[in-house]
Design a protein around this motif. Sequence first.
Motif, PDB file in Angstrom:
ATOM      1  N   ILE A 206      23.413  15.682  29.387  1.00 20.85           N
ATOM      2  CA  ILE A 206      23.380  14.251  28.715  1.00 20.85           C
ATOM      3  C   ILE A 206      23.654  13.397  28.531  1.00 20.85           C
ATOM      4  CG2 ILE A 206      23.773  14.169  25.703  1.00 20.85           C
ATOM      5  CD1 ILE A 206      23.310  17.132  25.133  1.00 20.85           C
ATOM      6  N   LEU A 207      24.905  13.165  28.900  1.00 20.09           N
ATOM      7  CA  LEU A 207      25.774  12.257  29.174  1.00 20.09           C
ATOM      8  C   LEU A 207      25.040  11.126  30.367  1.00 20.09           C
ATOM      9  CD1 LEU A 207      28.396  10.227  28.442  1.00 20.09           C
ATOM     10  CD2 LEU A 207      29.765  12.152  29.867  1.00 20.09           C
TER      11      LEU A 207
ATOM     12  N   VAL B 168      25.106  20.370  21.259  1.00 17.08           N
ATOM     13  CA  VAL B 168      26.354  19.681  21.225  1.00 17.08           C
ATOM     14  C   VAL B 168      26.603  20.553  20.908  1.00 17.08           C
ATOM     15  CG1 VAL B 168      26.922  17.581  21.515  1.00 17.08           C
ATOM     16  CG2 VAL B 168      25.575  17.181  22.331  1.00 17.08           C
ATOM     17  N   PRO B 169      27.108  20.466  19.727  1.00 18.12           N
ATOM     18  CA  PRO B 169      27.896  20.830  18.498  1.00 18.12           C
ATOM     19  C   PRO B 169      28.718  22.592  19.674  1.00 18.12           C
ATOM     20  CG  PRO B 169      26.789  20.712  17.204  1.00 18.12           C
ATOM     21  CD  PRO B 169      25.549  20.448  18.744  1.00 18.12           C
ATOM     22  N   ARG B 170      27.737  23.457  20.116  1.00 17.46           N
ATOM     23  CA  ARG B 170      28.448  24.485  20.463  1.00 17.46           C
ATOM     24  C   ARG B 170      28.122  24.301  21.805  1.00 17.46           C
ATOM     25  NH1 ARG B 170      24.730  30.204  21.406  1.00 17.46           N
ATOM     26  NH2 ARG B 170      26.695  31.166  22.266  1.00 17.46           N
ATOM     27  N   ALA B 171      27.805  23.437  22.666  1.00 17.75           N
ATOM     28  CA  ALA B 171      28.552  22.399  24.324  1.00 17.75           C
ATOM     29  C   ALA B 171      29.922  22.980  24.244  1.00 17.75           C
ATOM     30  CB  ALA B 171      27.547  22.120  24.411  1.00 17.75           C
ATOM     31  N   LEU B 172      29.986  21.857  22.893  1.00 18.97           N
ATOM     32  CA  LEU B 172      31.576  21.066  22.669  1.00 18.97           C
ATOM     33  C   LEU B 172      32.668  21.943  22.581  1.00 18.97           C
ATOM     34  CD1 LEU B 172      30.913  17.896  20.700  1.00 18.97           C
ATOM     35  CD2 LEU B 172      31.627  18.019  23.733  1.00 18.97           C
ATOM     36  N   ARG B 173      32.279  23.319  22.025  1.00 16.70           N
ATOM     37  CA  ARG B 173      33.148  24.604  21.728  1.00 16.70           C
ATOM     38  C   ARG B 173      33.024  25.376  22.914  1.00 16.70           C
ATOM     39  NH1 ARG B 173      30.222  25.310  17.398  1.00 16.70           N
ATOM     40  NH2 ARG B 173      28.876  27.480  18.202  1.00 16.70           N
ATOM     41  N   ASP B 174      32.055  25.577  23.424  1.00 15.46           N
ATOM     42  CA  ASP B 174      32.599  26.377  24.725  1.00 15.46           C
ATOM     43  C   ASP B 174      33.001  25.707  26.336  1.00 15.46           C
ATOM     44  OD1 ASP B 174      31.121  28.054  22.963  1.00 15.46           O
ATOM     45  OD2 ASP B 174      29.698  28.060  23.234  1.00 15.46           O
ATOM     46  N   GLY B 175      32.771  24.645  26.940  1.00 16.14           N
ATOM     47  CA  GLY B 175      32.674  24.049  27.747  1.00 16.14           C
ATOM     48  C   GLY B 175      33.744  23.055  27.113  1.00 16.14           C
ATOM     49  N   HIS B 176      34.275  22.228  28.457  1.00 12.15           N
ATOM     50  CA  HIS B 176      35.647  21.629  28.582  1.00 12.15           C
ATOM     51  C   HIS B 176      34.910  20.355  28.517  1.00 12.15           C
ATOM     52  CE1 HIS B 176      36.835  25.347  30.913  1.00 12.15           C
ATOM     53  NE2 HIS B 176      37.302  26.006  29.754  1.00 12.15           N
TER      54      HIS B 176
ATOM     55  N   TYR C  34      35.752  14.021  39.922  1.00  7.72           N
ATOM     56  CA  TYR C  34      35.171  12.294  39.282  1.00  7.72           C
ATOM     57  C   TYR C  34      34.049  12.091  40.361  1.00  7.72           C
ATOM     58  CZ  TYR C  34      38.822  11.370  36.298  1.00  7.72           C
ATOM     59  OH  TYR C  34      39.986  10.808  34.971  1.00  7.72           O
ATOM     60  N   GLY C  35      34.306  12.990  41.656  1.00  6.34           N
ATOM     61  CA  GLY C  35      33.612  12.774  43.191  1.00  6.34           C
ATOM     62  C   GLY C  35      32.554  13.609  42.583  1.00  6.34           C
ATOM     63  N   THR C  36      32.150  14.434  41.888  1.00  5.50           N
ATOM     64  CA  THR C  36      31.146  15.323  42.235  1.00  5.50           C
ATOM     65  C   THR C  36      30.171  14.176  40.698  1.00  5.50           C
ATOM     66  OG1 THR C  36      31.849  17.748  42.183  1.00  5.50           O
ATOM     67  CG2 THR C  36      30.051  17.179  41.406  1.00  5.50           C
TER      68      THR C  36
ATOM     69  N   LEU D 174      34.198  13.829  30.550  1.00 10.29           N
ATOM     70  CA  LEU D 174      34.320  13.062  30.754  1.00 10.29           C
ATOM     71  C   LEU D 174      34.390  12.833  32.008  1.00 10.29           C
ATOM     72  CD1 LEU D 174      36.235  12.182  26.930  1.00 10.29           C
ATOM     73  CD2 LEU D 174      34.092  11.783  28.098  1.00 10.29           C
ATOM     74  N   ARG D 175      35.367  12.830  32.966  1.00 10.62           N
ATOM     75  CA  ARG D 175      35.849  12.756  34.178  1.00 10.62           C
ATOM     76  C   ARG D 175      34.157  12.858  34.968  1.00 10.62           C
ATOM     77  NH1 ARG D 175      40.015  17.146  33.956  1.00 10.62           N
ATOM     78  NH2 ARG D 175      41.935  15.691  33.632  1.00 10.62           N
ATOM     79  N   LEU D 176      33.124  14.053  34.711  1.00  4.12           N
ATOM     80  CA  LEU D 176      32.290  13.935  35.083  1.00  4.12           C
ATOM     81  C   LEU D 176      31.446  11.938  34.829  1.00  4.12           C
ATOM     82  CD1 LEU D 176      30.897  17.201  35.086  1.00  4.12           C
ATOM     83  CD2 LEU D 176      31.817  16.716  36.809  1.00  4.12           C
ATOM     84  N   GLY D 177      31.381  12.077  33.279  1.00  2.92           N
ATOM     85  CA  GLY D 177      30.770  10.536  32.920  1.00  2.92           C
ATOM     86  C   GLY D 177      31.553   9.536  33.925  1.00  2.92           C
ATOM     87  N   VAL D 178      33.207   9.312  34.114  1.00  2.00           N
ATOM     88  CA  VAL D 178      33.251   8.732  34.564  1.00  2.00           C
ATOM     89  C   VAL D 178      32.937   8.458  36.016  1.00  2.00           C
ATOM     90  CG1 VAL D 178      35.803   6.884  35.795  1.00  2.00           C
ATOM     91  CG2 VAL D 178      35.696   8.430  32.914  1.00  2.00           C
TER      92      VAL D 178
END
Length: 194
Positions: free
Chosen positions: A166-167, A54-62, A123-125, A67-71
């Motif tokens: 993970i989400l 998670v820490p690295r993914a938060l740095r490398d990702g968007h 969001y749709g995905t 969060l949009r995917l999670g919504v």
Amino acid sequence: WFLALGAVIAGIVRGFAGFGTAMIYLPFAAQVLGPFEALTTLIVKDLIVPLMHVPRALRDGHPKDVLRLGVGAVVTVPLGVLVLSLVEPVVFRWAVSVVALVLLVMLAAGVRYKGRLTPPLIYGTGGLGGFLAGSVGIPGPPVIMLYMASTLPTKAVRANNTLYLILADIILIGVLAWNDYLVASAFLLGVLMI
């Protein structure tokens, strides 16, 4: 032994590709466990190990896109779980196997989204992935197919996929717990499958 074989193969695929655990593990699990037992073991085994990334993914990702995917997933996971609660276990067995096979063929065939990654699309995905998470326990392929064709760097794609999976597991745990579908006896089995 059959379930452990599925967990080992799924672990190898996850380690190599960064995704695919559910597509490999659930067809095995669905043959020997009920739908909610299979999902419970998957969540337990699939959630613990990736947390270290998670820490690295938060740095490398968007994270904003995740969060949009999670919504999207929050809206549709309950619908998928409702569908799963209404079908017979044999339907789950067939559905998870057919969905995993179709998605595997689509991934191998190179089916990818080639357009711009707009917020409504994300969001749709996430919503489609959420429905698949709740109904057959396989949230990843729609998101993977979306991101693998993007212009994002490989490390950002892997990070977004990791964070989304993970989400999706956390959302699925919440929905299953809320509806009393988590199977306590399957928790230990999930720990053994780690």
